[in-house]
Design a protein around this motif. Structure first.
Motif, PDB file in Angstrom:
ATOM      1  N   ASP A 161     -10.499  23.563  11.624  1.00  0.00           N
ATOM      2  CA  ASP A 161     -10.411  23.054  12.946  1.00  0.00           C
ATOM      3  C   ASP A 161      -9.165  23.392  13.837  1.00  0.00           C
ATOM      4  O   ASP A 161      -7.943  23.081  13.245  1.00  0.00           O
ATOM      5  N   GLY A 162      -9.202  23.837  14.771  1.00  0.00           N
ATOM      6  CA  GLY A 162      -7.992  24.113  15.671  1.00  0.00           C
ATOM      7  C   GLY A 162      -6.999  22.890  15.834  1.00  0.00           C
ATOM      8  O   GLY A 162      -5.815  23.355  15.981  1.00  0.00           O
ATOM      9  N   GLY A 163      -7.643  21.767  16.018  1.00  0.00           N
ATOM     10  CA  GLY A 163      -6.806  20.674  16.097  1.00  0.00           C
ATOM     11  C   GLY A 163      -5.847  20.383  15.085  1.00  0.00           C
ATOM     12  O   GLY A 163      -4.474  20.006  14.973  1.00  0.00           O
ATOM     13  N   VAL A 164      -6.466  20.603  13.586  1.00  0.00           N
ATOM     14  CA  VAL A 164      -5.736  20.259  12.389  1.00  0.00           C
ATOM     15  C   VAL A 164      -4.619  21.642  12.413  1.00  0.00           C
ATOM     16  O   VAL A 164      -3.263  21.260  11.908  1.00  0.00           O
ATOM     17  N   ARG A 165      -4.989  22.866  12.873  1.00  0.00           N
ATOM     18  CA  ARG A 165      -4.054  24.096  12.571  1.00  0.00           C
ATOM     19  C   ARG A 165      -2.860  23.722  13.530  1.00  0.00           C
ATOM     20  O   ARG A 165      -1.632  23.896  12.908  1.00  0.00           O
ATOM     21  N   ALA A 166      -3.075  23.228  14.582  1.00  0.00           N
ATOM     22  CA  ALA A 166      -2.111  23.054  15.690  1.00  0.00           C
ATOM     23  C   ALA A 166      -1.155  21.995  14.929  1.00  0.00           C
ATOM     24  O   ALA A 166       0.034  22.085  15.141  1.00  0.00           O
ATOM     25  N   ARG A 167      -1.754  20.619  14.642  1.00  0.00           N
ATOM     26  CA  ARG A 167      -0.875  19.552  14.020  1.00  0.00           C
ATOM     27  C   ARG A 167      -0.010  20.229  12.747  1.00  0.00           C
ATOM     28  O   ARG A 167       1.192  19.607  12.683  1.00  0.00           O
ATOM     29  N   GLY A 225       0.817  -1.208   0.063  1.00  0.00           N
ATOM     30  CA  GLY A 225       0.234   0.092  -0.064  1.00  0.00           C
ATOM     31  C   GLY A 225       0.773   1.358  -0.115  1.00  0.00           C
ATOM     32  O   GLY A 225       1.970   1.039   0.127  1.00  0.00           O
ATOM     33  N   ASP A 226       0.065   2.333   0.006  1.00  0.00           N
ATOM     34  CA  ASP A 226       1.094   3.599  -0.010  1.00  0.00           C
ATOM     35  C   ASP A 226       0.241   4.677   1.049  1.00  0.00           C
ATOM     36  O   ASP A 226      -0.674   5.438   0.620  1.00  0.00           O
ATOM     37  N   PRO A 227       0.637   4.348   2.146  1.00  0.00           N
ATOM     38  CA  PRO A 227       0.173   5.154   3.325  1.00  0.00           C
ATOM     39  C   PRO A 227       0.445   6.680   3.093  1.00  0.00           C
ATOM     40  O   PRO A 227      -0.456   7.512   3.519  1.00  0.00           O
ATOM     41  N   HIS A 228       1.663   7.018   2.520  1.00  0.00           N
ATOM     42  CA  HIS A 228       1.806   8.394   2.463  1.00  0.00           C
ATOM     43  C   HIS A 228       1.072   9.275   1.350  1.00  0.00           C
ATOM     44  O   HIS A 228       0.421  10.138   1.531  1.00  0.00           O
ATOM     45  N   GLY A 229       0.773   8.381   0.482  1.00  0.00           N
ATOM     46  CA  GLY A 229      -0.464   8.779  -0.327  1.00  0.00           C
ATOM     47  C   GLY A 229      -1.611   9.127   0.130  1.00  0.00           C
ATOM     48  O   GLY A 229      -2.448   9.970  -0.131  1.00  0.00           O
ATOM     49  N   ARG A 230      -2.176   8.181   0.906  1.00  0.00           N
ATOM     50  CA  ARG A 230      -3.354   8.258   1.365  1.00  0.00           C
ATOM     51  C   ARG A 230      -3.437   9.530   2.612  1.00  0.00           C
ATOM     52  O   ARG A 230      -4.227  10.318   2.563  1.00  0.00           O
ATOM     53  N   TYR A 231      -2.251   9.823   3.371  1.00  0.00           N
ATOM     54  CA  TYR A 231      -2.044  10.900   4.080  1.00  0.00           C
ATOM     55  C   TYR A 231      -2.075  12.016   3.328  1.00  0.00           C
ATOM     56  O   TYR A 231      -2.806  13.276   3.949  1.00  0.00           O
ATOM     57  N   ARG A 232      -1.629  12.230   2.200  1.00  0.00           N
ATOM     58  CA  ARG A 232      -1.682  13.420   1.421  1.00  0.00           C
ATOM     59  C   ARG A 232      -3.141  13.570   0.844  1.00  0.00           C
ATOM     60  O   ARG A 232      -3.483  14.706   0.716  1.00  0.00           O
ATOM     61  N   ALA A 233      -3.931  12.758   0.457  1.00  0.00           N
ATOM     62  CA  ALA A 233      -5.197  12.647  -0.008  1.00  0.00           C
ATOM     63  C   ALA A 233      -6.111  13.092   1.046  1.00  0.00           C
ATOM     64  O   ALA A 233      -6.801  14.100   0.827  1.00  0.00           O
ATOM     65  N   TRP A 234      -6.048  12.557   2.284  1.00  0.00           N
ATOM     66  CA  TRP A 234      -6.929  12.907   3.272  1.00  0.00           C
ATOM     67  C   TRP A 234      -6.622  14.611   3.691  1.00  0.00           C
ATOM     68  O   TRP A 234      -7.481  15.305   3.814  1.00  0.00           O
ATOM     69  N   CYS A 235      -5.259  14.968   3.709  1.00  0.00           N
ATOM     70  CA  CYS A 235      -4.881  16.431   4.038  1.00  0.00           C
ATOM     71  C   CYS A 235      -5.316  17.193   2.968  1.00  0.00           C
ATOM     72  O   CYS A 235      -5.612  18.547   3.277  1.00  0.00           O
ATOM     73  N   ALA A 236      -5.311  16.921   1.895  1.00  0.00           N
ATOM     74  CA  ALA A 236      -5.790  17.608   0.548  1.00  0.00           C
ATOM     75  C   ALA A 236      -7.338  18.116   0.514  1.00  0.00           C
ATOM     76  O   ALA A 236      -7.971  18.781   0.099  1.00  0.00           O
ATOM     77  N   ASP A 237      -8.154  17.073   1.343  1.00  0.00           N
ATOM     78  CA  ASP A 237      -9.528  17.466   1.376  1.00  0.00           C
ATOM     79  C   ASP A 237      -9.965  18.235   2.778  1.00  0.00           C
ATOM     80  O   ASP A 237      -9.902  17.523   3.746  1.00  0.00           O
ATOM     81  N   PRO A 238     -10.334  19.350   2.727  1.00  0.00           N
ATOM     82  CA  PRO A 238     -10.776  19.907   3.995  1.00  0.00           C
ATOM     83  C   PRO A 238     -11.809  19.295   4.903  1.00  0.00           C
ATOM     84  O   PRO A 238     -11.838  19.496   5.975  1.00  0.00           O
ATOM     85  N   GLU A 239     -12.632  18.603   4.172  1.00  0.00           N
ATOM     86  CA  GLU A 239     -13.830  17.830   4.732  1.00  0.00           C
ATOM     87  C   GLU A 239     -13.234  16.571   5.425  1.00  0.00           C
ATOM     88  O   GLU A 239     -13.897  16.040   6.574  1.00  0.00           O
ATOM     89  N   ALA A 240     -12.195  15.786   4.911  1.00  0.00           N
ATOM     90  CA  ALA A 240     -11.617  14.698   5.176  1.00  0.00           C
ATOM     91  C   ALA A 240     -10.720  14.862   6.245  1.00  0.00           C
ATOM     92  O   ALA A 240     -10.522  13.662   7.187  1.00  0.00           O
ATOM     93  N   VAL A 241      -9.769  15.808   6.407  1.00  0.00           N
ATOM     94  CA  VAL A 241      -8.657  15.929   7.295  1.00  0.00           C
ATOM     95  C   VAL A 241      -9.174  16.024   8.610  1.00  0.00           C
ATOM     96  O   VAL A 241     -10.284  16.450   9.077  1.00  0.00           O
ATOM     97  N   THR A 242      -8.218  15.332   9.521  1.00  0.00           N
ATOM     98  CA  THR A 242      -8.446  15.312  10.722  1.00  0.00           C
ATOM     99  C   THR A 242      -6.981  15.487  11.403  1.00  0.00           C
ATOM    100  O   THR A 242      -5.955  15.334  10.811  1.00  0.00           O
ATOM    101  N   PRO A 243      -7.063  15.816  12.671  1.00  0.00           N
ATOM    102  CA  PRO A 243      -5.790  16.081  13.335  1.00  0.00           C
ATOM    103  C   PRO A 243      -4.741  14.845  13.235  1.00  0.00           C
ATOM    104  O   PRO A 243      -3.491  15.160  13.032  1.00  0.00           O
ATOM    105  N   ALA A 244      -5.085  13.890  13.444  1.00  0.00           N
ATOM    106  CA  ALA A 244      -4.541  12.683  13.532  1.00  0.00           C
ATOM    107  C   ALA A 244      -3.828  12.293  12.019  1.00  0.00           C
ATOM    108  O   ALA A 244      -2.683  11.957  11.798  1.00  0.00           O
TER     109      ALA A 244
END
Length: 283
Positions: free
Chosen positions: A202-208, A158-177
């Motif tokens: 989301d302040g948690g997203v901003r902090a991370r 799998g490609d976990p880095h790619g998944r993180y990038r996809a999640w973080c590129a989507d303002p609705e899907a992104v989480t602090p983790a």
């Protein structure tokens, strides 16, 4: 102690007596465990674990019960997921995975509040090399669990880095983790994405994201002070930790504590920034 002359209830009472030497308590609980393996014996043993106030005795008792095959996979999963003794929880999680029907209770371990218990279960998933089952744990609150899921997913192709990038590129899907997971790669190519996320609602997203830029070395101390104006205390905590050794910059940061709320998103849920190394299990 003449254990053979006492019934299980009497033996458990001895094992619960704090002024007895641990050696006698161990002998009593071992004899009590050996006295029976039916449903009543199982329940009495589990009641003993709930009543016993000494971790060393509880741990020894669990080892005796496991060796005697007194407990079911469901019993061990319940202990791993909910017992108050951290050492016992983690021992029970390891034990249950040695049983042939462990997979039937794996979900209970994966949902446990204890990160080490969850990580033990994620390791089992990784050993099965079923990539999709690991994906939800890429955004686990524990950095260690995220790291286990990441390595297992990569090992399965799998490609976990790619998944993180996809999640973080989507303002609705992104989480602090998810932001933490991305930042843990320390990849300079992710800097533009992290820069975008420091304006997320989301302040948690901003902090991370802010912490991730610091980890990349992409945000100098002198540029950090202005983020002290953020209305979310998680962001401010990142700023203060970053500037704590520099009195002048710290004073500058504190001077920004009249937040312009319009410049930032609304407050998020109270999720503290991760500070644990992802390759180490929690204590």
């Amino acid at each position: 102690m003449a254990a053979g002359l006492l019934d299980a209830d009497a033996l458990y009472r001895i094992a619960l007596t704090a002024d007895q030497a641990n050696r006698d308590r161990f002998e009593a609980v071992r004899a009590a465990v050996a006295a029976g393996r039916d449903t009543v014996a199982r329940k009495r043993f589990l009641d003993f674990l709930a009543e016993c106030e000494t971790s060393e005795v509880r741990i020894r008792a669990l080892r005796y019960a496991f060796s005697a095959r007194l407990l079911t996979a469901g019993d061990l999963a319940a202990l791993a997921a909910g017992h108050r003794d951290r050492k016992l929880r983690r021992l029970a999680a390891t034990m249950v995975l040695e049983l042939p029907d462990a997979d039937a209770v794996l979900g209970r371990l994966l949902a446990a509040s204890d990160g080490v218990v969850r990580g033990t279960a994620v390791q089992r998933l990784a050993a099965g090399a079923v990539a999709e089952r690991l994906v939800p744990y890429l955004t686990d609150p524990s950095p260690w669990v995220r790291g286990l899921a990441d390595r297992g997913l990569r090992a399965a192709g799998g490609d976990p880095h790619g998944r993180y990038r996809a999640w973080c590129a989507d303002p609705e899907a992104v989480t602090p983790a998810a932001v933490s997971g991305l930042a843990e790669y320390r990849d300079a190519r992710d800097e533009p994405l992290l820069q975008t996320l420091i304006r997320h609602a989301d302040g948690g997203v901003r902090a991370r994201a802010l912490g991730g830029l610091r980890r990349l070395g992409a945000l100098e101390d002198s540029a950090l002070a202005r983020y002290a104006a953020d209305p979310d205390p998680r962001v401010v905590a990142v700023v203060l930790r970053g500037l704590g050794d520099d009195p002048a910059l710290l004073r500058a940061a504190l001077s920004h504590r009249q937040p312009d709320a319009a410049a930032y998103g609304s407050r998020g849920s109270a999720v503290p920034p991760d500070r644990t190394a992802r390759h180490l299990p929690p204590h």
